[in-house]
Design an enzyme around this catalytic site. Structure first.
Site, PDB file in Angstrom:
ATOM      1  N   HIS A   7       0.699  -1.297   0.016  1.00 31.22           N
ATOM      2  CA  HIS A   7      -0.066   0.150   0.010  1.00 31.22           C
ATOM      3  C   HIS A   7       0.770   1.197  -0.118  1.00 31.22           C
ATOM      4  O   HIS A   7       1.662   1.610   0.798  1.00 31.22           O
ATOM      5  CB  HIS A   7      -1.121  -0.050   1.419  1.00 31.22           C
ATOM      6  CG  HIS A   7      -1.756   1.233   1.478  1.00 31.22           C
ATOM      7  ND1 HIS A   7      -2.027   1.745   2.610  1.00 31.22           N
ATOM      8  CD2 HIS A   7      -2.762   1.289   0.518  1.00 31.22           C
ATOM      9  CE1 HIS A   7      -2.984   2.737   2.117  1.00 31.22           C
ATOM     10  NE2 HIS A   7      -3.644   2.471   1.062  1.00 31.22           N
ATOM     11  N   ARG A   8       0.773   2.197  -1.262  1.00 32.86           N
ATOM     12  CA  ARG A   8       1.483   3.267  -1.159  1.00 32.86           C
ATOM     13  C   ARG A   8       3.169   2.917  -1.191  1.00 32.86           C
ATOM     14  O   ARG A   8       4.018   3.642  -0.752  1.00 32.86           O
ATOM     15  CB  ARG A   8       1.294   4.231  -0.096  1.00 32.86           C
ATOM     16  CG  ARG A   8      -0.105   4.819  -0.110  1.00 32.86           C
ATOM     17  CD  ARG A   8      -0.422   5.764   0.811  1.00 32.86           C
ATOM     18  NE  ARG A   8      -2.076   5.608   1.119  1.00 32.86           N
ATOM     19  CZ  ARG A   8      -2.516   6.488   2.004  1.00 32.86           C
ATOM     20  NH1 ARG A   8      -1.634   7.181   2.894  1.00 32.86           N
ATOM     21  NH2 ARG A   8      -3.816   6.455   2.380  1.00 32.86           N
ATOM     22  N   GLU A  34       0.610  -0.733  -4.654  1.00 34.08           N
ATOM     23  CA  GLU A  34      -0.700   0.144  -4.910  1.00 34.08           C
ATOM     24  C   GLU A  34      -0.081   1.521  -4.733  1.00 34.08           C
ATOM     25  O   GLU A  34       0.942   2.086  -3.865  1.00 34.08           O
ATOM     26  CB  GLU A  34      -1.542  -0.006  -3.769  1.00 34.08           C
ATOM     27  CG  GLU A  34      -2.792   0.475  -3.876  1.00 34.08           C
ATOM     28  CD  GLU A  34      -2.856   2.026  -3.136  1.00 34.08           C
ATOM     29  OE1 GLU A  34      -3.958   2.710  -3.270  1.00 34.08           O
ATOM     30  OE2 GLU A  34      -1.834   2.603  -2.409  1.00 34.08           O
ATOM     31  N   ASP A  36      -1.082   6.207  -5.878  1.00 38.30           N
ATOM     32  CA  ASP A  36      -2.314   7.114  -6.035  1.00 38.30           C
ATOM     33  C   ASP A  36      -1.777   7.917  -7.106  1.00 38.30           C
ATOM     34  O   ASP A  36      -0.542   8.656  -7.041  1.00 38.30           O
ATOM     35  CB  ASP A  36      -2.500   8.029  -4.785  1.00 38.30           C
ATOM     36  CG  ASP A  36      -3.053   6.649  -3.614  1.00 38.30           C
ATOM     37  OD1 ASP A  36      -3.914   6.469  -3.562  1.00 38.30           O
ATOM     38  OD2 ASP A  36      -2.040   6.465  -2.810  1.00 38.30           O
ATOM     39  N   HIS A  49      -0.823  10.835  -2.480  1.00 38.80           N
ATOM     40  CA  HIS A  49      -2.166  10.290  -2.075  1.00 38.80           C
ATOM     41  C   HIS A  49      -2.986  11.834  -1.686  1.00 38.80           C
ATOM     42  O   HIS A  49      -4.205  11.515  -2.289  1.00 38.80           O
ATOM     43  CB  HIS A  49      -2.173   9.694  -0.849  1.00 38.80           C
ATOM     44  CG  HIS A  49      -3.309   9.222  -0.201  1.00 38.80           C
ATOM     45  ND1 HIS A  49      -4.074   9.878   0.699  1.00 38.80           N
ATOM     46  CD2 HIS A  49      -4.077   7.984  -0.392  1.00 38.80           C
ATOM     47  CE1 HIS A  49      -5.189   9.263   0.869  1.00 38.80           C
ATOM     48  NE2 HIS A  49      -5.241   8.418   0.438  1.00 38.80           N
ATOM     49  N   GLU A 108      -4.444   3.751  -7.942  1.00 35.53           N
ATOM     50  CA  GLU A 108      -5.725   4.372  -7.459  1.00 35.53           C
ATOM     51  C   GLU A 108      -6.078   5.919  -8.066  1.00 35.53           C
ATOM     52  O   GLU A 108      -5.027   6.761  -7.952  1.00 35.53           O
ATOM     53  CB  GLU A 108      -5.953   4.477  -5.926  1.00 35.53           C
ATOM     54  CG  GLU A 108      -7.086   5.162  -5.642  1.00 35.53           C
ATOM     55  CD  GLU A 108      -7.302   5.393  -3.912  1.00 35.53           C
ATOM     56  OE1 GLU A 108      -8.035   6.171  -3.671  1.00 35.53           O
ATOM     57  OE2 GLU A 108      -6.683   4.618  -3.155  1.00 35.53           O
ATOM     58  N   LYS A 110      -7.162   9.364  -7.981  1.00 34.87           N
ATOM     59  CA  LYS A 110      -7.671  10.239  -6.893  1.00 34.87           C
ATOM     60  C   LYS A 110      -8.651  11.290  -7.307  1.00 34.87           C
ATOM     61  O   LYS A 110      -8.228  12.553  -7.594  1.00 34.87           O
ATOM     62  CB  LYS A 110      -6.700  10.970  -6.018  1.00 34.87           C
ATOM     63  CG  LYS A 110      -5.677   9.952  -5.471  1.00 34.87           C
ATOM     64  CD  LYS A 110      -6.394   9.181  -4.343  1.00 34.87           C
ATOM     65  CE  LYS A 110      -6.737  10.096  -3.138  1.00 34.87           C
ATOM     66  NZ  LYS A 110      -7.060   9.332  -1.916  1.00 34.87           N
ATOM     67  N   ASP A 228       0.320  -1.826   4.404  1.00 30.19           N
ATOM     68  CA  ASP A 228       1.383  -1.166   4.432  1.00 30.19           C
ATOM     69  C   ASP A 228       2.615  -1.854   5.021  1.00 30.19           C
ATOM     70  O   ASP A 228       3.878  -1.134   4.704  1.00 30.19           O
ATOM     71  CB  ASP A 228       1.241  -0.023   5.845  1.00 30.19           C
ATOM     72  CG  ASP A 228       0.173   0.758   5.492  1.00 30.19           C
ATOM     73  OD1 ASP A 228      -0.206   1.146   4.163  1.00 30.19           O
ATOM     74  OD2 ASP A 228      -0.597   1.389   6.268  1.00 30.19           O
TER      75      ASP A 228
END
Length: 247
Positions: A7-8, A34, A36, A49, A108, A110, A228
Site C-alpha cells: 500500500h503506497r 498500490e 495514487d 495520495h 488508485e 484520486k 502497509d
C-alpha cells in the site's frame, strides 16, 4: 495463493508513494504495489495520495495548483529517517522501474474530490506506451472514473474501492464490468469475501496491517491483500503455507 500488494509502497516502513517505498516493497517480496495518481497544474501524472502536499512534503498547496517542476522540487518528509533524498515521483518514473521487474500495479485514481480532466486518458496512454496492460489494475472511490478507464481500455482491469457495507458487491462489480472489488477490511465479513470469489469476482481488502487479519485472509484464500507492511505479510503467508502443508 493470496497475493500481497504494498500500500503506497511499503508505507509502514518507508515514506509513502516514493520510489524508496516501492523499492522496499520489491525487496520485501511483495507481488505488487498500490499507488495514487493526480495531475499537476501542467498535466503531468504524479504519484501522491492527498489532494494537497501539506502532509507528506515540506511544501504547501494543492497538487492541481503546482507544476510538476514545483512538485518535484519539494522535499518529502522522511519520518523513517532513511537518509535518502526523496521526491514526488511521476507515474512514468514508476513505469520505467516496473519495466525492469514483474510486479503488478494497482493505480488508485484520486478523482473523488478534485476533477482532473483527461486523467484517465493520460493514464491509459502511458500504460499502453509501457505495455503494462496485463499488470495494471485501476481502482477509485469515484466509480465513474474507473468506468471511463474501462471504456478507454477494456483490456485493463478495474476494481471499485468502497469503505461501507455493500449489498452483494459481486453483482455491482459485474454490472460495471469490474473483475474485482477493493473493500475496506473493517466493513467486509469473511462470508462476503467467499461469496464474491465464488461468483468469480476477486477480492483485495485494504488496509490489512495486523498479523491476525493477514493469517485469517491467507487461510480462506482471499485473492489478495493490500498492506502497509509487505515484509510482515510475506512472512505470515509463508508461515501459513507451511502450516497448511504440515511442515
Amino acid at each position: 495463493m493470496t497475493l500481497i500488494f504494498a500500500h503506497r509502497g511499503s508505507a509502514g516502513t518507508r515514506p509513502e508513494n516514493t520510489m524508496e517505498a516501492f523499492f522496499e516493497a520489491e525487496k520485501a517480496g511483495a507481488d505488487g504495489i498500490e499507488l495514487d495518481i493526480q495531475l499537476s497544474k501542467d498535466g503531468e501524472l504524479v504519484v501522491i495520495h492527498d489532494e494537497t502536499v501539506n502532509r507528506t512534503t515540506e511544501g504547501k498547496g494543492y497538487v492541481k495548483d503546482l507544476t510538476f517542476a514545483q512538485l518535484r522540487s519539494l522535499d518529502v518528509i522522511d519520518r523513517f529517517e532513511t537518509g535518502k533524498p526523496l521526491s514526488i515521483p511521476a507515474l512514468e518514473e514508476v513505469f520505467e522501474w516496473l519495466a525492469q521487474n514483474q510486479l503488478l500495479c494497482n493505480i488508485e485514481l484520486k478523482t473523488a474530490k478534485v476533477d482532473y480532466p483527461l486523467i484517465e486518458e493520460k493514464a491509459v496512454s502511458l500504460i499502453r506506451a509501457y505495455h503494462l496492460e496485463e499488470r495494471v489494475i485501476f481502482s477509485s472511490f469515484n466509480h465513474y472514473s474507473i468506468i471511463q478507464c474501462y471504456r478507454l481500455a477494456p483490456e485493463v482491469e478495474i476494481a471499485p474501492l468502497y469503505s461501507e457495507v455493500m449489498f452483494m458487491p459481486w453483482v455491482y462489480a459485474k454490472s460495471i464490468r469490474a473483475k474485482a472489488i477493493h473493500p475496506r477490511l473493517l466493513t467486509t465479513a469473511e462470508w462476503i469475501i467467499r461469496a464474491a470469489m465464488n461468483h468469480g469476482v476477486a477480492v483485495r481488502p485494504y488496509t490489512v496491517n495486523k498479523a491476525k487479519d493477514m493469517r485469517r485472509l491467507f487461510k480462506i484464500g482471499c485473492t489478495a491483500i493490500i498492506t502497509d507492511f509487505p515484509e510482515m505479510a510475506v512472512q505470515e503467508r509463508k508461515a501459513e503455507r507451511e502450516k497448511a502443508s504440515g511442515q
